[in-house]
Design a protein around this motif. Structure first.
Motif, PDB file in Angstrom:
ATOM      1  N   GLY A  12      -1.323   2.370  12.411  1.00 24.21           N
ATOM      2  CA  GLY A  12      -1.308   3.114  11.160  1.00 24.21           C
ATOM      3  C   GLY A  12      -0.325   2.607  10.128  1.00 24.21           C
ATOM      4  O   GLY A  12      -0.639   2.583   8.925  1.00 24.21           O
ATOM      5  N   VAL A  13       0.857   2.185  10.572  1.00 20.70           N
ATOM      6  CA  VAL A  13       1.884   1.766   9.615  1.00 20.70           C
ATOM      7  C   VAL A  13       1.447   0.556   8.785  1.00 20.70           C
ATOM      8  O   VAL A  13       1.604   0.562   7.556  1.00 20.70           O
ATOM      9  CB  VAL A  13       3.229   1.504  10.336  1.00 20.70           C
ATOM     10  CG1 VAL A  13       4.229   0.833   9.396  1.00 20.70           C
ATOM     11  CG2 VAL A  13       3.812   2.814  10.852  1.00 20.70           C
ATOM     12  N   PRO A  14       0.909  -0.505   9.395  1.00 18.64           N
ATOM     13  CA  PRO A  14       0.462  -1.641   8.568  1.00 18.64           C
ATOM     14  C   PRO A  14      -0.608  -1.260   7.547  1.00 18.64           C
ATOM     15  O   PRO A  14      -0.611  -1.785   6.422  1.00 18.64           O
ATOM     16  CB  PRO A  14      -0.092  -2.642   9.600  1.00 18.64           C
ATOM     17  CG  PRO A  14       0.617  -2.308  10.864  1.00 18.64           C
ATOM     18  CD  PRO A  14       0.782  -0.816  10.830  1.00 18.64           C
ATOM     19  N   VAL A  15      -1.509  -0.352   7.923  1.00 18.68           N
ATOM     20  CA  VAL A  15      -2.549   0.081   6.981  1.00 18.68           C
ATOM     21  C   VAL A  15      -1.914   0.804   5.796  1.00 18.68           C
ATOM     22  O   VAL A  15      -2.255   0.551   4.630  1.00 18.68           O
ATOM     23  CB  VAL A  15      -3.562   1.002   7.693  1.00 18.68           C
ATOM     24  CG1 VAL A  15      -4.535   1.612   6.676  1.00 18.68           C
ATOM     25  CG2 VAL A  15      -4.322   0.223   8.761  1.00 18.68           C
ATOM     26  N   LEU A  16      -0.971   1.695   6.096  1.00 20.48           N
ATOM     27  CA  LEU A  16      -0.306   2.431   5.025  1.00 20.48           C
ATOM     28  C   LEU A  16       0.506   1.499   4.138  1.00 20.48           C
ATOM     29  O   LEU A  16       0.472   1.605   2.898  1.00 20.48           O
ATOM     30  CB  LEU A  16       0.598   3.506   5.626  1.00 20.48           C
ATOM     31  CG  LEU A  16       1.337   4.405   4.634  1.00 20.48           C
ATOM     32  CD1 LEU A  16       0.350   5.163   3.754  1.00 20.48           C
ATOM     33  CD2 LEU A  16       2.250   5.375   5.364  1.00 20.48           C
ATOM     34  N   LEU A  17       1.214   0.560   4.743  1.00 20.27           N
ATOM     35  CA  LEU A  17       2.028  -0.376   3.956  1.00 20.27           C
ATOM     36  C   LEU A  17       1.153  -1.276   3.088  1.00 20.27           C
ATOM     37  O   LEU A  17       1.527  -1.602   1.951  1.00 20.27           O
ATOM     38  CB  LEU A  17       2.903  -1.225   4.883  1.00 20.27           C
ATOM     39  CG  LEU A  17       4.025  -0.476   5.623  1.00 20.27           C
ATOM     40  CD1 LEU A  17       4.804  -1.433   6.515  1.00 20.27           C
ATOM     41  CD2 LEU A  17       4.970   0.203   4.632  1.00 20.27           C
ATOM     42  N   TRP A  25      -6.254   2.036  -6.859  1.00 20.73           N
ATOM     43  CA  TRP A  25      -7.257   2.903  -6.262  1.00 20.73           C
ATOM     44  C   TRP A  25      -7.129   2.975  -4.746  1.00 20.73           C
ATOM     45  O   TRP A  25      -7.444   4.011  -4.145  1.00 20.73           O
ATOM     46  CB  TRP A  25      -8.658   2.425  -6.643  1.00 20.73           C
ATOM     47  CG  TRP A  25      -9.090   2.942  -7.972  1.00 20.73           C
ATOM     48  CD1 TRP A  25      -9.079   2.273  -9.164  1.00 20.73           C
ATOM     49  CD2 TRP A  25      -9.573   4.258  -8.262  1.00 20.73           C
ATOM     50  NE1 TRP A  25      -9.514   3.086 -10.175  1.00 20.73           N
ATOM     51  CE2 TRP A  25      -9.829   4.311  -9.654  1.00 20.73           C
ATOM     52  CE3 TRP A  25      -9.797   5.397  -7.490  1.00 20.73           C
ATOM     53  CZ2 TRP A  25     -10.314   5.458 -10.273  1.00 20.73           C
ATOM     54  CZ3 TRP A  25     -10.279   6.542  -8.108  1.00 20.73           C
ATOM     55  CH2 TRP A  25     -10.530   6.561  -9.479  1.00 20.73           C
ATOM     56  N   LEU A  26      -6.692   1.887  -4.117  1.00 20.45           N
ATOM     57  CA  LEU A  26      -6.572   1.897  -2.662  1.00 20.45           C
ATOM     58  C   LEU A  26      -5.524   2.918  -2.219  1.00 20.45           C
ATOM     59  O   LEU A  26      -5.796   3.751  -1.349  1.00 20.45           O
ATOM     60  CB  LEU A  26      -6.207   0.508  -2.146  1.00 20.45           C
ATOM     61  CG  LEU A  26      -6.002   0.403  -0.632  1.00 20.45           C
ATOM     62  CD1 LEU A  26      -7.271   0.819   0.107  1.00 20.45           C
ATOM     63  CD2 LEU A  26      -5.589  -1.021  -0.239  1.00 20.45           C
ATOM     64  N   LEU A  27      -4.355   2.880  -2.813  1.00 28.99           N
ATOM     65  CA  LEU A  27      -3.314   3.830  -2.444  1.00 28.99           C
ATOM     66  C   LEU A  27      -3.709   5.249  -2.827  1.00 28.99           C
ATOM     67  O   LEU A  27      -3.452   6.193  -2.066  1.00 28.99           O
ATOM     68  CB  LEU A  27      -1.988   3.463  -3.106  1.00 28.99           C
ATOM     69  CG  LEU A  27      -0.821   4.408  -2.788  1.00 28.99           C
ATOM     70  CD1 LEU A  27      -0.554   4.452  -1.288  1.00 28.99           C
ATOM     71  CD2 LEU A  27       0.429   3.996  -3.545  1.00 28.99           C
TER      72      LEU A  27
END
Length: 262
Positions: A12-17, A25-27
């Motif tokens: 999850g962390v790499p996806v969030l970062l 738009w992604l964030l």
């Protein structure tokens, strides 16, 4: 359970970062998805409290507030408050007597509580927003980690036994130190950030992160559950992972904007 926490974080962390670094738009999409999962879990919690709620009404309010923030920043968010309040109040009228005034109040509280997560996205729109979100995340994660280990090793005095018996004063102090340290580590990696603001952001994230964690714990205690959900293996629900951010993000956002205006 520890290996599940580590495994979930590793995914999850790499996806969030990546979403933070990309922004736009992604964030915004990731932030809205977090908010919708959170409001779904909160709705389930309200139902356990035997208060009739409505995921669809609260989700509509969340989308309205988030979309307004996307178009107009905090000002747009503020302008959307009145229509969202009217929407929820109207739902209380049309749903009566199935929806009680107490249920309507819960819908209002739940919607605006979770909607504060939109400030996570709004921080990214500030100058240096990428790095400020990294500092905020490092502060929250550093605080959670050091609070856990400090509490386990030396925790004796209960912080809020009526809300969360496992939390200690010593763990909270360790958590504050971890939040400041986490933000400072980001400064060491990116020294272009102003150190006073970095340390202030870390401290504020630590203080309000603890308050956010305790507030969600009080909701779960009222509902008689341990976790808000089971979406994230080893971590519980989405709301469990972002309860600190709900309180910390708006405070850090306004600290940064006020500091920049001096």
């Amino acid at each position: 359970m520890l290996y599940l926490r580590v495994l979930s974080a590793a995914v999850g962390v790499p996806v969030l970062l990546a979403a933070v670094w990309r922004g736009g738009w992604l964030l915004f999409t990731v932030t809205v998805l977090i908010m919708l999962f959170s409001i779904y879990e909160l709705n389930r919690l309200f139902m356990k409290m035997e208060c009739k709620s409505s995921f669809l009404i609260m989700a509509a309010g969340i989308l309205t507030l988030a979309g307004s923030a996307l178009l107009g920043g905090p000002g747009g968010y503020g302008l959307a408050v009145v229509p969202v309040v009217l929407l929820i109040l109207a739902g209380g009228v049309t749903g009566y007597p199935g929806v009680t005034p107490a249920g309507t109040a819960l819908r209002l509280t739940g919607t605006f509580y979770v909607s504060l997560l939109v400030y996570f996205y709004l921080i990214r729109t500030l100058d240096g927003g990428q790095l400020w979100i990294l500092a905020l995340l490092a502060a929250i994660w550093g605080g959670d980690t050091l609070a856990y280990f400090t509490g386990k090793m030396v925790g004796k005095r209960k912080l809020a036994p009526g809300i969360s018996p496992g939390k200690t004063v010593e763990g909270a102090v360790g958590g504050l130190a971890g939040s400041v340290l986490g933000a400072y580590l980001v400064f060491l990696l990116f020294p272009s950030l102003p150190l006073p603001q970095v340390l202030a952001a870390g401290l504020l994230a630590g203080v309000f992160g603890i308050l956010g964690d305790l507030f969600e714990s009080s909701l779960k205690r009222q509902g008689g559950i341990k976790d808000s959900g089971a979406v994230i293996p080893g971590h519980g629900g989405v709301l469990d992972r972002f309860d600190s951010m709900i309180f910390a993000a708006p405070v850090v956002y306004y600290m940064l904007t006020l500091w920049a205006s001096r």
